[in-house]
Design an enzyme around this catalytic site. Structure first.
Site, PDB file in Angstrom:
ATOM      1  CD  GLU A  15     -10.042   5.479  24.513  1.00  0.00           C
ATOM      2  OE1 GLU A  15     -10.760   6.213  23.733  1.00  0.00           O
ATOM      3  OE2 GLU A  15     -10.029   4.260  25.090  1.00  0.00           O
ATOM      4  CB  SER A  56      -3.399  10.038  14.880  1.00  0.00           C
ATOM      5  OG  SER A  56      -2.410   9.849  14.550  1.00  0.00           O
ATOM      6  CG  ASN A 103      -4.260  15.516  24.268  1.00  0.00           C
ATOM      7  OD1 ASN A 103      -3.993  14.106  24.254  1.00  0.00           O
ATOM      8  ND2 ASN A 103      -5.654  14.953  23.198  1.00  0.00           N
ATOM      9  NE  ARG A 109      -8.525   7.827  28.589  1.00  0.00           N
ATOM     10  CZ  ARG A 109      -9.277   8.473  27.711  1.00  0.00           C
ATOM     11  NH1 ARG A 109      -9.803   8.903  28.333  1.00  0.00           N
ATOM     12  NH2 ARG A 109      -8.472   8.551  26.655  1.00  0.00           N
ATOM     13  CB  SER A 164     -13.748  13.456  30.785  1.00  0.00           C
ATOM     14  OG  SER A 164     -13.935  13.928  29.223  1.00  0.00           O
ATOM     15  CB  CYS A 222      -9.835  13.363  20.931  1.00  0.00           C
ATOM     16  SG  CYS A 222      -9.722  12.413  23.156  1.00  0.00           S
TER      17      CYS A 222
HETATM   18  P1  NAD Z   1      -0.379  11.150  17.123  1.00  0.00           P
HETATM   19  O1  NAD Z   1      -0.705   9.406  16.928  1.00  0.00           O
HETATM   20  O2  NAD Z   1       1.071  10.951  16.589  1.00  0.00           O
HETATM   21  O3  NAD Z   1       0.891  10.071  18.935  1.00  0.00           O
HETATM   22  C1  NAD Z   1       0.016   9.261  19.610  1.00  0.00           C
HETATM   23  C2  NAD Z   1       1.401   8.616  20.482  1.00  0.00           C
HETATM   24  O4  NAD Z   1       2.288   7.385  19.660  1.00  0.00           O
HETATM   25  C3  NAD Z   1       3.127   9.167  20.576  1.00  0.00           C
HETATM   26  O5  NAD Z   1       3.401   8.846  21.805  1.00  0.00           O
HETATM   27  C4  NAD Z   1       3.925   9.385  19.417  1.00  0.00           C
HETATM   28  O6  NAD Z   1       5.194   9.504  20.115  1.00  0.00           O
HETATM   29  C5  NAD Z   1       3.003   7.712  19.292  1.00  0.00           C
HETATM   30  N1  NAD Z   1       3.805   6.820  18.251  1.00  0.00           N
HETATM   31  C6  NAD Z   1       3.723   7.315  16.579  1.00  0.00           C
HETATM   32  N2  NAD Z   1       4.093   7.079  15.726  1.00  0.00           N
HETATM   33  C7  NAD Z   1       4.575   5.517  16.881  1.00  0.00           C
HETATM   34  C8  NAD Z   1       4.671   4.151  16.653  1.00  0.00           C
HETATM   35  N3  NAD Z   1       4.843   4.302  15.046  1.00  0.00           N
HETATM   36  N4  NAD Z   1       4.477   3.072  17.380  1.00  0.00           N
HETATM   37  C9  NAD Z   1       4.493   3.395  18.139  1.00  0.00           C
HETATM   38  N5  NAD Z   1       4.296   4.689  18.755  1.00  0.00           N
HETATM   39  C10 NAD Z   1       4.174   5.894  17.827  1.00  0.00           C
HETATM   40  O7  NAD Z   1      -1.215  11.550  17.946  1.00  0.00           O
HETATM   41  P2  NAD Z   1      -1.176  12.894  18.831  1.00  0.00           P
HETATM   42  O8  NAD Z   1      -0.535  13.943  17.976  1.00  0.00           O
HETATM   43  O9  NAD Z   1       0.008  12.493  19.437  1.00  0.00           O
HETATM   44  O10 NAD Z   1      -2.165  12.747  19.866  1.00  0.00           O
HETATM   45  C11 NAD Z   1      -3.848  13.239  18.803  1.00  0.00           C
HETATM   46  C12 NAD Z   1      -4.524  12.880  18.694  1.00  0.00           C
HETATM   47  O11 NAD Z   1      -4.456  11.545  19.500  1.00  0.00           O
HETATM   48  C13 NAD Z   1      -5.366  12.881  18.075  1.00  0.00           C
HETATM   49  O12 NAD Z   1      -6.008  12.250  16.613  1.00  0.00           O
HETATM   50  C14 NAD Z   1      -6.346  12.815  19.230  1.00  0.00           C
HETATM   51  O13 NAD Z   1      -7.749  12.978  18.316  1.00  0.00           O
HETATM   52  C15 NAD Z   1      -6.614  11.577  20.091  1.00  0.00           C
HETATM   53  N6  NAD Z   1      -6.207  11.449  21.446  1.00  0.00           N
HETATM   54  C16 NAD Z   1      -7.756  11.001  21.526  1.00  0.00           C
HETATM   55  C17 NAD Z   1      -7.965  11.001  22.435  1.00  0.00           C
HETATM   56  C18 NAD Z   1      -8.911   9.488  22.966  1.00  0.00           C
HETATM   57  O14 NAD Z   1      -8.950   8.930  23.853  1.00  0.00           O
HETATM   58  N7  NAD Z   1     -10.089   9.098  22.242  1.00  0.00           N
HETATM   59  C19 NAD Z   1      -7.990  11.010  23.196  1.00  0.00           C
HETATM   60  C20 NAD Z   1      -6.669  12.237  23.478  1.00  0.00           C
HETATM   61  C21 NAD Z   1      -5.634  12.087  22.415  1.00  0.00           C
END
Ligand code: NAD
Length: 503
Positions: free
Chosen positions: A271, A250, A172, A180, A462, A305
């Site tokens: 995060e 996530s 996103n 960061r 932010s 997020c």
């Molecule tokens: P996601 O968890 O599906 O994927 C995030 C990352 O993890 C991607 O690079 C994905 O390829 C990787 N991933 C997935 N399964 C994995 C595994 N088994 N091993 C290693 N890597 C793996 O999340 P998304 O859909 O890319 O992003 C959206 C989510 O991110 C939302 O829940 C959002 O709130 C969160 N988010 C949090 C913050 C924060 O700072 N707290 C910031 C941005 C997004």
């Protein structure tokens, strides 16, 4: 032609797109070399506004992950010994290069992620600031030399780099989520493997090339884009030389990685997801609250997020607030983010668009009323109308789950206790927003609210200098600020015999 030129407007959009794609690496970065995957496998990156394929990327295998881990481990000792001034100046040069190439970076982000160009430019500014901030912090990571209370020892307390890190980023905010993590790791003297989201790897690769151009030695930053994320994390996290995992994504994937991290007792920064409340008290400045809600809800098409997920409005203001917000949301223009005048781009893919439909249908079935929007938009691309819902019951999915799209449910409350109880009634605890002209009330809510971040009369908070992160199931650790650097260091204490030799 340089797409970073000030003369950009002299070229057509297509010419600029072709130029930036031509100069963006599509391989894996391992030990300073861009390369194909070990078995030749690839995956495609799509433009969510059109469904067209933008690029074919090398897809890292477990063997590539191992090679990247080897490169990071092999360069750790020399990188940790590199003077902080040298590390700081690499970051500062990278910051300057991000400014020079900002037009490229913004266009790439809009192409692969969908946000309108103006918002992508905003992310270039925000994401670039982590490079500048950590270039400034790198040389000020002080230790201490002190007496013990008994006077029997001198304490030498230093902060050392944690060691090789695995950095996993979401789609996103393709630039800011990478800077960061990469910037504090570089500042602290850690080496790393960055695994970007498969939906948006182009920006990460372009940024990695900037780090190389800024003088980062081979092996310090390795980048392994892939469409088999688990193969990468399982290989790298099983390697005993890895010391830390920093993940943004996530909550479900974060929990899985935390379980894996127990095996080698890895440091973790998590995060994770959010379900942010935005509370509007009866003494709020209504126009400020509406503007704050627009920013906190609609930035990044709601795919943040930090997004305001639940608009909690005092019952005395609800009608006026809903009317004003509905007007503003209905006036937004949907379209491809590269076009002028577009406020809202597509969602990242068909699944994200369809989940908006499901959340709205569920809320309406439970008695909610659609005040604005409410429908998907026919393709190409994955668009959903900015949507405002009122009379939404607390048990609706749209209230309980992270929405991650342009849908805003309004709930009402009658007093401060009820507002706080509603706000805290979630397993998440990342961002929250409070609108009140009574500053004591605002600070009191800050004490009572279980969120790592709170905006007081403001919808976007932010900043690279601020510690960003959540409580409860929104995660562990902080990014940005002095805290962001500490995440990449371990404290060492050396007890030294009393130099007077009398104790
Ligand atoms: P996601 O968890 O599906 O994927 C995030 C990352 O993890 C991607 O690079 C994905 O390829 C990787 N991933 C997935 N399964 C994995 C595994 N088994 N091993 C290693 N890597 C793996 O999340 P998304 O859909 O890319 O992003 C959206 C989510 O991110 C939302 O829940 C959002 O709130 C969160 N988010 C949090 C913050 C924060 O700072 N707290 C910031 C941005 C997004």
């Amino acid at each position: 032609m340089s797409t970073g030129d000030k003369n950009d407007s002299a070229y057509s959009v297509q010419e600029r797109v072709d130029a930036v794609l031509a100069k963006t690496p599509t391989g894996l970065l391992i030990n300073g070399e861009w390369q194909e995957s070990s078995d030749g496998s690839t995956f495609e990156v799509e433009n969510p506004a059109t469904g067209e394929v933008l690029a074919t990327m090398a897809s890292a295998t477990a063997a590539d992950a191992q090679a990247a881990m080897d490169a990071a481990a092999d360069s750790q000792v020399s990188w940790a010994r590199t003077p902080t001034r040298v590390r700081a100046e690499i970051l500062r040069r990278a910051f300057d290069l991000v400014q020079e190439r900002s037009a490229d970076l913004a266009l790439l982000m809009t192409l692969e992620m969908g946000k309108p160009l103006a918002q992508s430019r905003g992310e270039v500014t925000y994401g670039g600031e982590f490079l500048r901030w950590f270039s400034e912090e790198a040389v000020r990571d002080y230790g201490r030399y002190a007496d013990t209370p008994e006077g029997n020892l001198r304490m030498l307390v230093t902060r050392k780099p944690v060691g090789p890190c695995l950095l996993i980023t979401p789609w996103n905010f393709p630039l800011a989520m990478a800077t960061r993590k990469v910037a504090p790791a570089v500042a602290a003297g850690c080496t790393m493997v960055l695994k970007p989201a498969a939906l948006t790897p182009l920006t990460s690769n372009y940024f990695a090339q900037i780090m190389i151009d800024a003088g980062l030695p081979a092996g310090v930053l390795n980048v392994t884009s892939t469409d088999s994320a688990a193969a990468i994390s399982e290989t790298i996290m099983a390697d005993a030389r890895l010391r830390k995992v920093s993940f943004t994504g996530s909550t479900a994937v974060g929990k899985h990685l935390m379980k894996m991290a127990t095996e080698n007792v890895l440091r973790t920064s998590m995060e994770l997801g959010g379900n942010g409340p935005l509370i509007v008290f009866d003494d709020a400045d209504l126009d400020k609250a509406v503007a704050g809600a627009m920013a906190a809800k609609m930035r990044n098409m709601g795919e943040a997020c930090t997004a305001a997920n639940r608009l909690l409005v005092h019952e005395s203001l609800a009608e006026e607030f809903v009317a004003k917000l509905a007007d503003k949301m209905s006036a937004l223009t949907l379209g491809s983010g590269v076009d002028d005048g577009v406020d809202v781009g597509p969602l990242i893919n068909a699944k994200a668009r369809d989940s908006m439909d499901e959340l709205v249908t569920d809320a309406v079935a439970r008695g909610a009323e659609v005040v604005a929007g409410g429908r998907r938009v026919d393709g190409p691309g994955y668009f959903f109308e900015p949507t405002l819902l009122r009379n939404v019951p607390a048990e609706a999915r749209v209230v309980r789950e992270e929405i991650f799209g342009p849908v805003a449910p309004v709930l009402t409350f009658s007093d401060e206790d009820e507002a706080v109880a509603l706000a805290n009634s979630t397993e998440y605890g990342l961002a929250s927003y409070v609108f009140t002209e009574d500053i004591s009330r605002g600070l009191r809510i800050g004490d009572r609210i279980e969120f790592g971040l709170m905006g007081l009369n403001v919808g976007v908070i932010s900043n690279a200098a601020a510690p960003f992160g959540g409580v409860k199931q929104s995660g562990l650790g902080r990014e940005g600020g002095a805290e962001g650097l500490a995440e990449y260091t371990s404290t060492q204490y050396v007890g030294v015999e009393d130099p007077w030799g009398v104790k």
